[in-house]
Enzyme design. Structure first.
Site, PDB file in Angstrom:
ATOM      1  N   ASP A   1      -2.822 -18.202   0.700  1.00  9.68           N
ATOM      2  CA  ASP A   1      -4.068 -18.964  -0.260  1.00  9.68           C
ATOM      3  C   ASP A   1      -4.654 -19.933   0.556  1.00  9.68           C
ATOM      4  O   ASP A   1      -5.806 -20.124   0.406  1.00  9.68           O
ATOM      5  CB  ASP A   1      -3.387 -19.281  -1.453  1.00  9.68           C
ATOM      6  CG  ASP A   1      -2.047 -20.127  -1.240  1.00  9.68           C
ATOM      7  OD1 ASP A   1      -1.489 -20.103  -0.170  1.00  9.68           O
ATOM      8  OD2 ASP A   1      -1.531 -20.695  -2.139  1.00  9.68           O
TER       9      ASP A   1
ATOM     10  N   LYS B   1       3.218 -15.417   2.660  1.00  9.51           N
ATOM     11  CA  LYS B   1       3.537 -16.114   1.399  1.00  9.51           C
ATOM     12  C   LYS B   1       4.896 -16.159   1.038  1.00  9.51           C
ATOM     13  O   LYS B   1       5.602 -15.780   0.311  1.00  9.51           O
ATOM     14  CB  LYS B   1       2.686 -15.181   0.077  1.00  9.51           C
ATOM     15  CG  LYS B   1       2.675 -15.790  -1.051  1.00  9.51           C
ATOM     16  CD  LYS B   1       1.830 -16.874  -1.293  1.00  9.51           C
ATOM     17  CE  LYS B   1       1.932 -17.660  -2.651  1.00  9.51           C
ATOM     18  NZ  LYS B   1       0.925 -18.861  -2.916  1.00  9.51           N
TER      19      LYS B   1
ATOM     20  N   ASP C   1     -12.264  -9.096   4.295  1.00  8.75           N
ATOM     21  CA  ASP C   1     -13.688  -9.091   3.682  1.00  8.75           C
ATOM     22  C   ASP C   1     -14.183 -10.526   3.588  1.00  8.75           C
ATOM     23  O   ASP C   1     -15.430 -10.664   3.714  1.00  8.75           O
ATOM     24  CB  ASP C   1     -13.218  -8.630   2.265  1.00  8.75           C
ATOM     25  CG  ASP C   1     -13.758  -7.038   2.080  1.00  8.75           C
ATOM     26  OD1 ASP C   1     -13.730  -6.529   3.142  1.00  8.75           O
ATOM     27  OD2 ASP C   1     -14.250  -6.664   0.903  1.00  8.75           O
TER      28      ASP C   1
ATOM     29  N   ASP D   1      -6.236  -7.050   4.245  1.00  9.77           N
ATOM     30  CA  ASP D   1      -7.793  -6.317   3.327  1.00  9.77           C
ATOM     31  C   ASP D   1      -8.584  -7.432   2.846  1.00  9.77           C
ATOM     32  O   ASP D   1      -9.554  -7.473   3.033  1.00  9.77           O
ATOM     33  CB  ASP D   1      -7.030  -5.466   2.343  1.00  9.77           C
ATOM     34  CG  ASP D   1      -8.080  -4.744   1.720  1.00  9.77           C
ATOM     35  OD1 ASP D   1      -9.049  -4.329   2.322  1.00  9.77           O
ATOM     36  OD2 ASP D   1      -7.933  -4.685   0.400  1.00  9.77           O
TER      37      ASP D   1
ATOM     38  N   TYR E   1       0.879  -1.290  -0.058  1.00 12.58           N
ATOM     39  CA  TYR E   1      -0.115   0.045   0.016  1.00 12.58           C
ATOM     40  C   TYR E   1       1.031   1.306   0.084  1.00 12.58           C
ATOM     41  O   TYR E   1       0.331   2.375  -0.590  1.00 12.58           O
ATOM     42  CB  TYR E   1      -0.714   0.016   1.176  1.00 12.58           C
ATOM     43  CG  TYR E   1      -2.094  -0.770   0.929  1.00 12.58           C
ATOM     44  CD1 TYR E   1      -2.298  -1.931   0.622  1.00 12.58           C
ATOM     45  CD2 TYR E   1      -3.286   0.021   1.367  1.00 12.58           C
ATOM     46  CE1 TYR E   1      -3.436  -2.680   0.578  1.00 12.58           C
ATOM     47  CE2 TYR E   1      -4.583  -0.693   1.098  1.00 12.58           C
ATOM     48  CZ  TYR E   1      -4.818  -1.927   0.733  1.00 12.58           C
ATOM     49  OH  TYR E   1      -6.024  -2.530   0.791  1.00 12.58           O
TER      50      TYR E   1
HETATM   51  C1  IPM Z   1     -10.431  -1.160   4.005  1.00  9.64           C
HETATM   52  C2  IPM Z   1     -10.633  -0.698   2.548  1.00  9.64           C
HETATM   53  C3  IPM Z   1      -9.484   0.375   2.086  1.00  9.64           C
HETATM   54  C4  IPM Z   1      -8.259  -0.490   2.158  1.00  9.64           C
HETATM   55  C5  IPM Z   1      -9.701   0.991   0.799  1.00  9.64           C
HETATM   56  C6  IPM Z   1     -10.937   1.846   1.090  1.00  9.64           C
HETATM   57  C7  IPM Z   1      -8.420   1.869   0.666  1.00  9.64           C
HETATM   58  O1  IPM Z   1     -10.855  -1.555   1.650  1.00  9.64           O
HETATM   59  O2  IPM Z   1     -10.305  -0.318   4.994  1.00  9.64           O
HETATM   60  O3  IPM Z   1     -10.349  -2.297   4.141  1.00  9.64           O
HETATM   61  O4  IPM Z   1      -8.026  -1.271   1.109  1.00  9.64           O
HETATM   62  O5  IPM Z   1      -7.574  -0.470   3.272  1.00  9.64           O
HETATM   63 MG    MG Z   2     -10.973  -3.701   2.600  1.00  5.49          MG
END
Ligand code: IPM
Ligand code: MG
Length: 355
Positions: A222, A190, A250, A246, A142
């Site tokens: 993975d 990884k 999710d 990240d 990032y």
């Molecule tokens: C998160 C989001 C952010 C990230 C984006 C909006 C930049 O997906 O906080 O998980 O990738 O960190």
């Molecule tokens: Mg995210």
């Protein structure tokens, strides 16, 4: 106690959900006799529109002098499909993380008994799943340089960089959490491919000896992505680098049945930031339909992590659970054909807190 917070609603549904979380925060402060002061700041697309900068200096100064930051969401579709945009709302979030030194993002993943049927996973797989993802937040791909396009525009580069020091501080933090939970730490990398991951593993292996009470396991990302869905209950604390974290969080949010339920805390060197895991959900902006629970639960984390006020945090959680039990919920998690609005859910929770 004096509670001095910054409120950064951001974009999309951000203003609606932070408003409900702020109302819940006020109700708690009143109930427990705390002095709450708050100031609003701009961040994201709305800040670009007003100042050209997604994280204006003024907002940074406000965060620095606050004890905690309650954050909504950022992102705006106007920027998503425009690869030539010079500034993006997301840069505001990244700048805030970097400048506030928020190196640890803590994402507790817990299930809600009344919502188990909403999970795409079988009930027996998710019932009582309780894990904590700790994501490194200020390093890795990032932020690594070089990043960008070649002069002719036909190639692009991103760079993943980690120092031993950055790895050590987040892994130590994760061990601390594991010691207070079920004493199992999964370190996700990884290392079979990436040099940064090999440094993660080497650094962690050295630290491992200092935490004999915790069982440490190493897992490739993975494989972790697969096991998270296959048997989420095998995990206690997971620690990983920025981008893996990240993606995995999710994925993990699906376990609970709705991304609209999960809060997070970002902690580090300066003040801490509390925000839902979900994004700005632009399609729902201004419609008063978004689920405010992730943000309200982020306020609960704020009481606990920023102020050490455990009872206050627990009451927010209790109120949220009660609203779920009563099926007084927004449309994303509603099964009784009677969805409530964002503000109605917020008001219900406030009343519960006051009662
Ligand atoms: C998160 C989001 C952010 C990230 C984006 C909006 C930049 O997906 O906080 O998980 O990738 O960190
Ligand atoms: Mg995210």
């Amino acid at each position: 106690m004096q509670l001095n917070i910054a409120v950064l609603p951001g974009d999309g549904i951000g203003p609606e959900i932070t408003q409900t979380a702020l109302e819940a925060t006020k109700a708690i402060a009143q109930k427990f006799g705390h002095q709450l002061t708050y100031k609003y700041g701009i961040v994201g697309a709305c800040a670009i529109d007003k100042t050209g900068n997604p994280y204006p200096e003024e907002t940074h100064a406000l965060c620095m002098k606050s004890d905690a930051v309650l954050f909504g969401a950022i992102g705006d579709p106007r920027f998503d499909n425009d690869p030539s945009a010079k500034v993006r709302p997301e840069q505001g979030l990244l700048a805030m993380r970097k400048e506030l030194g928020l190196y640890a993002n803590i994402r507790p993943i817990t299930t809600f008994p009344s919502l188990l049927h909403k999970s795409p996973l079988r009930r027996d797989l998710v019932e009582d799943a309780d894990l904590m993802c700790i994501r490194e937040l200020t390093g890795g791909i990032y932020f690594g340089k070089p990043q960008g396009r070649s002069e002719d525009g036909n190639s692009a580069v991103d760079t993943c960089v980690y120092s031993r020091e950055e790895i050590e501080r987040i892994v130590r933090l994760a061990y601390g959490y594991a010691q207070n939970r079920r004493k199992k730490l999964t370190i996700v990398d990884k290392a079979n491919v990436l040099a940064t991951s090999r440094l993660w593993r080497e650094t962690s292996q050295q630290l491992e000896k200092e935490y004999p009470d915790v069982t440490t396991e190493y897992m490739f990302v993975d494989n972790a992505a697969m096991q998270l869905i296959q048997w989420p209950k095998r995990f206690d604390v997971i620690v990983t680098e920025n981008m893996f974290g990240d993606i995995l969080t999710d994925e993990a949010s699906v376990i609970t049945g709705s991304l609209g339920m999960l809060p997070s805390a970002s902690i580090g060197i300066h003040t801490s930031v509390f925000e839902p895991i979900h994004g700005s959900y632009p399609q729902a902006a201004g419609k008063n339909i978004a689920n405010p629970i992730a943000t309200i639960l982020s306020a609960a984390l704020m009481f606990e992590y920023a102020f050490g006020l455990m009872e206050e945090g627990a009451l927010i959680r209790k109120a949220v659970n009660a609203s779920l039990e009563a099926e007084f919920v927004t449309e994303d998690i509603c099964s009784n054909g009677n969805p409530r609005s964002t503000s109605e859910v917020g008001e219900w929770i406030v009343k519960y807190i006051q009662s």
